[in-house]
Design an enzyme around this catalytic site. Structure first.
Site, short mmCIF file in Angstrom:
data_model
loop_
_atom_site.label_atom_id
_atom_site.label_comp_id
_atom_site.label_asym_id
_atom_site.label_seq_id
_atom_site.Cartn_x
_atom_site.Cartn_y
_atom_site.Cartn_z
N HIS A 36 -28.07 -43.29 10.20
CA HIS A 36 -29.07 -44.23 9.66
C HIS A 36 -28.38 -45.50 9.18
CE1 HIS A 36 -31.23 -40.31 8.69
NE2 HIS A 36 -32.11 -40.95 9.43
N ASP A 152 -31.92 -39.19 19.42
CA ASP A 152 -33.31 -38.84 19.75
C ASP A 152 -33.74 -39.68 20.96
OD1 ASP A 152 -33.83 -37.02 17.49
OD2 ASP A 152 -33.41 -38.81 16.31
N SER A 187 -26.96 -35.79 11.87
CA SER A 187 -28.37 -35.47 11.79
C SER A 187 -28.67 -35.00 10.38
CB SER A 187 -28.69 -34.34 12.78
OG SER A 187 -29.92 -33.74 12.45
O1 PAF Z 1 -36.51 -40.13 13.89
C1 PAF Z 1 -37.14 -39.95 12.83
O2 PAF Z 1 -36.57 -39.83 11.74
C2 PAF Z 1 -38.66 -39.84 12.87
O3 PAF Z 1 -39.10 -39.19 14.02
C3 PAF Z 1 -39.37 -41.20 12.73
C4 PAF Z 1 -39.06 -42.14 13.88
C5 PAF Z 1 -38.97 -41.85 11.40
C6 PAF Z 1 -40.90 -40.98 12.69
O4 PAF Z 1 -41.29 -40.14 11.66
#
Ligand code: PAF
Length: 284
Positions: A36, A152, A187
């Site tokens: 993130h 993802d 993750s």
């Molecule tokens: O990848 C994620 O964390 C979720 O699927 C998202 C894109 C925030 C949608 O809830």
């Protein structure tokens, strides 16, 4: 950092912004990790303002999935976002996002019923839940660019398709998967692994790398043999359950009929009660 918690608050914030200056948006479900942070840092570098959302979206979890036990270290996440220099945190609760029954949902056909969307895996309702919440978030934030991690990959393809089909006009930025030094993709669910499970989890990436080698080798083999080779690496993991191993076209996500590159090699496994996914894009 401003923290907003209702759709009304973020809409009024957005309305008051001057028309000039780009907005970078990173949607998350929290339990933030280096993956993130890499998206947020890139958004910060490329935009005048950065918005991060933090919302564990119930409608993308099936009744037997891990919604209740999904990690929610809210204080730690907020401190990290402040430290990283995010401008706006949007952190609504479920009631704020879904005050009534959800009568409208976004369905992206074809891309959603394979891999994680296959009925034997999480099923297509998962991606309908993802597309619906991302569409809502896009409508609220109205970003210039939105950042998604390629761990993802299927989610990214679905969001790209939705953005194109619904003329949302947002630039979707694909960002590389961030890995631990032993190869395990970062993750939020990694924190749910026991120490033993964490030790063997990198074998998922090792199996995909073996696949990449096989696809690039001059030796011809059938798809069946190719999958068997990857499966045998995965089966060295104690107590593993293989959800799927698939070789697909990177754009359509349709299954390849023979082992070839370019292709996306994707796999999902269960280690105890934790589900892990990973993929690699194999170029020629
Ligand atoms: O990848 C994620 O964390 C979720 O699927 C998202 C894109 C925030 C949608 O809830």
């Amino acid at each position: 950092m401003i923290t907003l918690t209702t759709p009304h608050q973020i809409q009024s914030w957005r309305k008051r912004l001057p028309a000039r200056g780009s907005i970078g948006f990173v949607p998350t479900m929290g339990a933030l990790h280096d993956g993130h942070l890499s998206l947020i840092k890139r958004a910060k570098k490329e935009n005048a303002l950065t918005v991060v959302s933090l919302f564990v979206n119930p409608i993308q979890f099936g009744p037997k999935e891990d919604f209740a036990r999904y990690p929610r270290p809210r204080r730690k996440d907020t401190a990290l976002l402040k430290k990283t220099g995010v401008d706006v945190l949007f952190a609504p609760n479920t009631k704020a996002m879904y005050p009534n029954d959800v009568l409208t949902s976004v369905i992206v056909k074809d891309l959603t019923d394979t891999l994680c969307g296959a009925p034997s895996s999480r099923g297509p309702a998962h991606f309908s839940g993802v597309a619906t919440v991302v569409a809502k978030l896009f409508n609220l934030v109205r970003p210039t660019q939105a950042y998604f991690g390629l761990k993802d990959y299927q989610q990214v393809r679905i969001i790209e398709q939705m953005n194109e089909d619904l003329n949302m006009g947002i630039t979707i930025i694909r960002c590389p998967t961030v890995r631990d030094s032993d190869g395990l993709a970062r993750s939020s669910r990694n924190t749910l692994l026991s120490p033993q499970e964490r030790k063997v989890a990198p074998l998922l990436y090792a199996a995909l790398q073996r696949g990449r080698k096989l696809l690039r080798s001059p030796r011809k083999m059938s798809l069946r043999e190719f999958r068997h080779q990857i499966k045998s690496t995965l089966l060295t993991i104690p107590n593993v359950k293989i959800d799927y191993i698939e070789l697909v076209d990177p754009k359509t996500l349709h299954k390849c009929e023979s082992p070839r590159a370019p292709a996306l090699l994707a796999a999902a496994i269960r280690l105890g009660t934790t589900r892990l996914i990973d993929n690699i894009l194999v170029t020629r």
